[in-house]
Design a protein around this motif. Structure first.
Motif, PDB file in Angstrom:
ATOM      1  N   ASP A 150       0.922  -1.370   0.117  1.00  0.00           N
ATOM      2  CA  ASP A 150       0.036  -0.558   0.043  1.00  0.00           C
ATOM      3  C   ASP A 150       0.955   1.090   0.077  1.00  0.00           C
ATOM      4  OD1 ASP A 150      -2.265  -1.388  -0.074  1.00  0.00           O
ATOM      5  OD2 ASP A 150      -2.606  -1.436   1.840  1.00  0.00           O
ATOM      6  N   PHE A 151       2.630   1.648   0.672  1.00  0.00           N
ATOM      7  CA  PHE A 151       3.414   2.179   0.616  1.00  0.00           C
ATOM      8  C   PHE A 151       4.366   2.693   0.182  1.00  0.00           C
ATOM      9  CE2 PHE A 151      -0.489   2.593   3.783  1.00  0.00           C
ATOM     10  CZ  PHE A 151      -0.836   4.031   3.692  1.00  0.00           C
ATOM     11  N   LEU A 152       4.800   3.507  -0.383  1.00  0.00           N
ATOM     12  CA  LEU A 152       6.443   3.560  -0.787  1.00  0.00           C
ATOM     13  C   LEU A 152       7.203   4.460   0.731  1.00  0.00           C
ATOM     14  CD1 LEU A 152       8.985   2.837  -2.485  1.00  0.00           C
ATOM     15  CD2 LEU A 152       7.303   4.808  -3.530  1.00  0.00           C
ATOM     16  N   LYS A 153       7.740   4.215   0.902  1.00  0.00           N
ATOM     17  CA  LYS A 153       8.668   5.241   2.402  1.00  0.00           C
ATOM     18  C   LYS A 153      10.010   5.160   0.619  1.00  0.00           C
ATOM     19  CE  LYS A 153      10.879   5.565   6.430  1.00  0.00           C
ATOM     20  NZ  LYS A 153      11.008   4.618   7.567  1.00  0.00           N
ATOM     21  N   VAL A 154      10.415   6.188   1.565  1.00  0.00           N
ATOM     22  CA  VAL A 154      11.520   7.226   0.644  1.00  0.00           C
ATOM     23  C   VAL A 154      12.298   7.714   1.657  1.00  0.00           C
ATOM     24  CG1 VAL A 154      12.581   8.567  -1.218  1.00  0.00           C
ATOM     25  CG2 VAL A 154      11.020   7.280  -2.080  1.00  0.00           C
ATOM     26  N   ASN A 158      19.792  13.700   2.811  1.00  0.00           N
ATOM     27  CA  ASN A 158      19.738  14.690   4.033  1.00  0.00           C
ATOM     28  C   ASN A 158      18.862  14.011   5.087  1.00  0.00           C
ATOM     29  OD1 ASN A 158      17.710  14.497   3.161  1.00  0.00           O
ATOM     30  ND2 ASN A 158      17.331  16.928   2.595  1.00  0.00           N
ATOM     31  N   GLY A 159      18.416  12.672   5.020  1.00  0.00           N
ATOM     32  CA  GLY A 159      17.358  12.279   6.248  1.00  0.00           C
ATOM     33  C   GLY A 159      16.296  12.515   6.035  1.00  0.00           C
ATOM     34  N   HIS A 160      15.703  13.872   5.522  1.00  0.00           N
ATOM     35  CA  HIS A 160      14.236  13.681   4.903  1.00  0.00           C
ATOM     36  C   HIS A 160      13.476  12.022   4.447  1.00  0.00           C
ATOM     37  CE1 HIS A 160      10.671  16.326   4.819  1.00  0.00           C
ATOM     38  NE2 HIS A 160      10.160  15.723   3.310  1.00  0.00           N
ATOM     39  N   GLU A 161      12.025  11.895   5.223  1.00  0.00           N
ATOM     40  CA  GLU A 161      11.150  11.471   4.907  1.00  0.00           C
ATOM     41  C   GLU A 161       9.737  11.664   3.972  1.00  0.00           C
ATOM     42  OE1 GLU A 161      10.984   8.342   7.718  1.00  0.00           O
ATOM     43  OE2 GLU A 161      12.936   8.167   8.211  1.00  0.00           O
ATOM     44  N   SER A 162       9.754  11.088   3.093  1.00  0.00           N
ATOM     45  CA  SER A 162       8.679  10.533   2.194  1.00  0.00           C
ATOM     46  C   SER A 162       7.751   9.492   1.917  1.00  0.00           C
ATOM     47  CB  SER A 162       9.265  11.533   1.107  1.00  0.00           C
ATOM     48  OG  SER A 162       9.105  12.173   0.722  1.00  0.00           O
ATOM     49  N   THR A 163       6.614   9.363   1.915  1.00  0.00           N
ATOM     50  CA  THR A 163       5.466   8.834   2.174  1.00  0.00           C
ATOM     51  C   THR A 163       4.595   8.571   1.424  1.00  0.00           C
ATOM     52  OG1 THR A 163       5.671   8.372   4.545  1.00  0.00           O
ATOM     53  CG2 THR A 163       4.179   6.608   3.449  1.00  0.00           C
ATOM     54  N   TYR A 164       4.619   7.597   0.320  1.00  0.00           N
ATOM     55  CA  TYR A 164       3.695   7.398  -0.659  1.00  0.00           C
ATOM     56  C   TYR A 164       2.733   6.507  -1.022  1.00  0.00           C
ATOM     57  CZ  TYR A 164       7.241  11.170  -2.781  1.00  0.00           C
ATOM     58  OH  TYR A 164       8.216  11.896  -2.589  1.00  0.00           O
ATOM     59  N   GLU A 165       0.956   6.714  -1.206  1.00  0.00           N
ATOM     60  CA  GLU A 165      -0.083   6.269  -1.682  1.00  0.00           C
ATOM     61  C   GLU A 165       0.357   4.762  -2.743  1.00  0.00           C
ATOM     62  OE1 GLU A 165      -3.061   6.746   0.266  1.00  0.00           O
ATOM     63  OE2 GLU A 165      -3.035   7.612   2.173  1.00  0.00           O
ATOM     64  N   ALA A 166       0.120   3.976  -2.687  1.00  0.00           N
ATOM     65  CA  ALA A 166       0.401   3.374  -4.120  1.00  0.00           C
ATOM     66  C   ALA A 166      -0.797   4.363  -5.146  1.00  0.00           C
ATOM     67  CB  ALA A 166      -0.583   1.555  -3.831  1.00  0.00           C
ATOM     68  N   ASP A 167      -2.101   3.773  -4.658  1.00  0.00           N
ATOM     69  CA  ASP A 167      -2.911   4.809  -5.636  1.00  0.00           C
ATOM     70  C   ASP A 167      -2.675   5.518  -6.369  1.00  0.00           C
ATOM     71  OD1 ASP A 167      -4.467   1.966  -5.131  1.00  0.00           O
ATOM     72  OD2 ASP A 167      -5.664   3.566  -3.977  1.00  0.00           O
ATOM     73  N   TRP A 168      -2.582   6.620  -4.872  1.00  0.00           N
ATOM     74  CA  TRP A 168      -1.986   8.037  -5.272  1.00  0.00           C
ATOM     75  C   TRP A 168      -0.458   7.937  -6.431  1.00  0.00           C
ATOM     76  CZ3 TRP A 168       2.200  11.192  -5.111  1.00  0.00           C
ATOM     77  CH2 TRP A 168       2.891  12.338  -4.858  1.00  0.00           C
ATOM     78  N   LEU A 169       0.045   7.303  -6.647  1.00  0.00           N
ATOM     79  CA  LEU A 169       1.589   6.807  -6.984  1.00  0.00           C
ATOM     80  C   LEU A 169       0.861   7.171  -8.567  1.00  0.00           C
ATOM     81  CD1 LEU A 169       4.985   5.827  -5.484  1.00  0.00           C
ATOM     82  CD2 LEU A 169       4.060   7.823  -6.298  1.00  0.00           C
TER      83      LEU A 169
END
Length: 468
Positions: A150-154, A158-169
């Motif tokens: 369901d999710f992708l975590k990047v 620089n250590g910043h974290e981003s999370t994206y939902e599969a449907d959104w992508l």
């Protein structure tokens, strides 16, 4: 199409001449093809229809106008999209979907569209990330797909974290299929039509529009796809356009006011305020921001012969012109014409001028709008005599096509009808009538804006899909 309106048209001298000229064009023509789409609140399906032009042109026109037609209304119950894996490429993250084709997402795009609270304001649906914090050299340090897909975590370098939902992508994937789906949300594909439209004029009920969101959505879809609708059952009094606008869109003011009365007037400030016949035209070409959609509420109608409405799909005729006479078409797209409106209306004095080509095209070559008004075109013409002659030759050729009987429809509005038409696409006119009493034929007019109408359509699509 009834015989009496057509007789009224051909009896007018200017039109009779044009129809005579059109015969020569008909002899030179064979058959074009164009795409037509059927409107519904859930689907717009492409189908092929025949036009008139050279058969060798059919393939070219079809290639440009046939598209896969996704659902008009977003499907909120579609199967869930799941991520299978993610791997790092040179400038993009490579995503593999479970049971689907792979996609790539550029790193700079992913970072620009981080949805964390530091980078994105959810209630405003707006990016907070400043451009100074965005770099073309941004790279992930780590990427991870959740076990359920369901999710992708990047995690960025620089250590910043981003999370994206599969449907959104998936909805924003850079493949042509998803972009086609989004394009149909942005703007519904038009159906170019001919005189056969007289057999299937799109109609709506005023009372239903006041009560039913589904009726409003259908009206808005009809407007985008077909370019016009006739609403019946309005009260025969002023103010009905305001009531309708409170349900559909906002009225937009012009130099004639927020609304205006169209009737035969003494010392008229506009030839529409007479009983003369009107050539096919669009309204207020003199304005740099030409009104998008026009409304005409028939409060009282002339009871005798005449006063019939005439409509033509100018985009269809422009496609014909481009294919049959490409050189003349370029004169109409390249040479600027002066349009002017001078007068006094309700105590307001105006002298408005705009300079634009008769046919405006988008960067991709698609027809944007046709700017045509016999009575609104100024006598000042900033070209050489030779260019003027070439322009007039192209203009009259376009009129030959436009006034061919298969390219327009005629009908007579009844009292209580509201004609709504795309002023960027449709040309409208009127047959002459002999008004024995001033104001016997009385209409109230106004304008809407496409931005607000499409916004309303998208909102209703989401609302109705979510309640189904």
């Amino acid at each position: 199409m009834s015989s009496s309106p057509l007789r009224a048209i051909t009896m007018q001298a200017g039109w009779h001449s044009l129809l005579r000229r059109g015969g020569g064009i008909m002899r030179d023509s064979a058959s074009l093809m164009w795409t037509s789409t059927r409107v519904g609140t859930t689907h717009v399906r492409a189908r092929q229809m025949a036009l008139s032009a050279a058969p060798a042109l059919c393939g070219n026109v079809l290639k440009r106008h046939i598209h896969a037609s996704p659902s008009v209304t977003p499907d909120l119950n579609r199967p869930r999209t799941e991520l299978a894996s993610a791997s790092q490429g040179h400038n993009a993250l490579k995503i593999r979907w479970r049971g689907g084709e792979p996609d790539e997402f550029p790193y700079v795009w992913l970072r620009d569209n981080c949805l964390c609270s530091d980078c994105f304001h959810r209630s405003a649906s707006s990016r907070l990330l400043r451009v100074a914090d965005l770099s073309m050299n941004v790279r992930p340090r780590e990427v991870q797909v959740s076990d359920d897909g369901d999710f992708l975590k990047v995690v960025w370098e620089n250590g910043h974290e981003s999370t994206y939902e599969a449907d959104w992508l998936n909805e924003r994937a850079f493949n042509t299929r998803q972009q086609s789906v989004y394009n149909n949300t942005y703007r519904l594909r038009p159906e170019l039509w001919d005189s056969n439209m007289s057999q299937r004029i799109p109609r709506a009920s005023f009372d239903e529009l006041m009560e039913d969101d589904a009726a409003v959505l259908k009206l808005l879809e009809n407007m985008e796809v077909l370019g016009f609708t006739v609403v019946s059952g309005a009260r025969q009094e002023e103010g009905e356009l305001q009531r309708l606008s409170e349900r559909v869109s906002y009225l937009v003011a012009s130099n004639y006011g927020t609304t205006f009365i169209v009737k035969d007037k003494r010392d008229a400030s506009n030839v529409a305020y007479t009983s003369h016949g009107l050539d096919l035209h669009c309204d207020l070409v003199c304005l740099h921001y030409k009104p998008c959609v026009q409304l005409l509420h028939c409060i009282t109608q002339f009871s005798g012969d005449g006063g019939d409405s005439i409509l033509a799909d100018s985009h269809r005729v422009a496609v014909q012109m481009k294919e049959l006479y490409p050189q003349k078409f370029r004169f109409l797209t390249d040479i600027l014409v002066n349009f002017r409106d001078v007068g006094i209306d309700e105590g307001f004095q105006f002298d408005i001028i705009a300079r634009r080509p008769m046919i405006s095209v988008r960067p991709d070559g698609e027809i944007k709008t046709v700017n045509m008004s016999t009575f609104g075109r100024d006598s000042h013409f900033g070209v050489s005599p030779e260019e003027a002659v070439s322009w007039y030759d192209a203009y009259l050729t376009f009129c030959d096509l436009l006034y061919r009987p298969e390219n327009y429809i005629t009908f007579k509005l009844e009292a209580g009808d509201i004609l709504i038409m795309d002023n960027l696409r449709l040309l409208h006119g009127r047959t002459a009538y002999k008004d024995t009493a001033e104001g016997e034929r009385r209409l109230e007019g106004g304008f809407w804006d496409w931005d607000m109408m499409r916004s309303r359509r998208r909102g209703l699509q989401m609302k109705l899909a979510g309640s189904s």
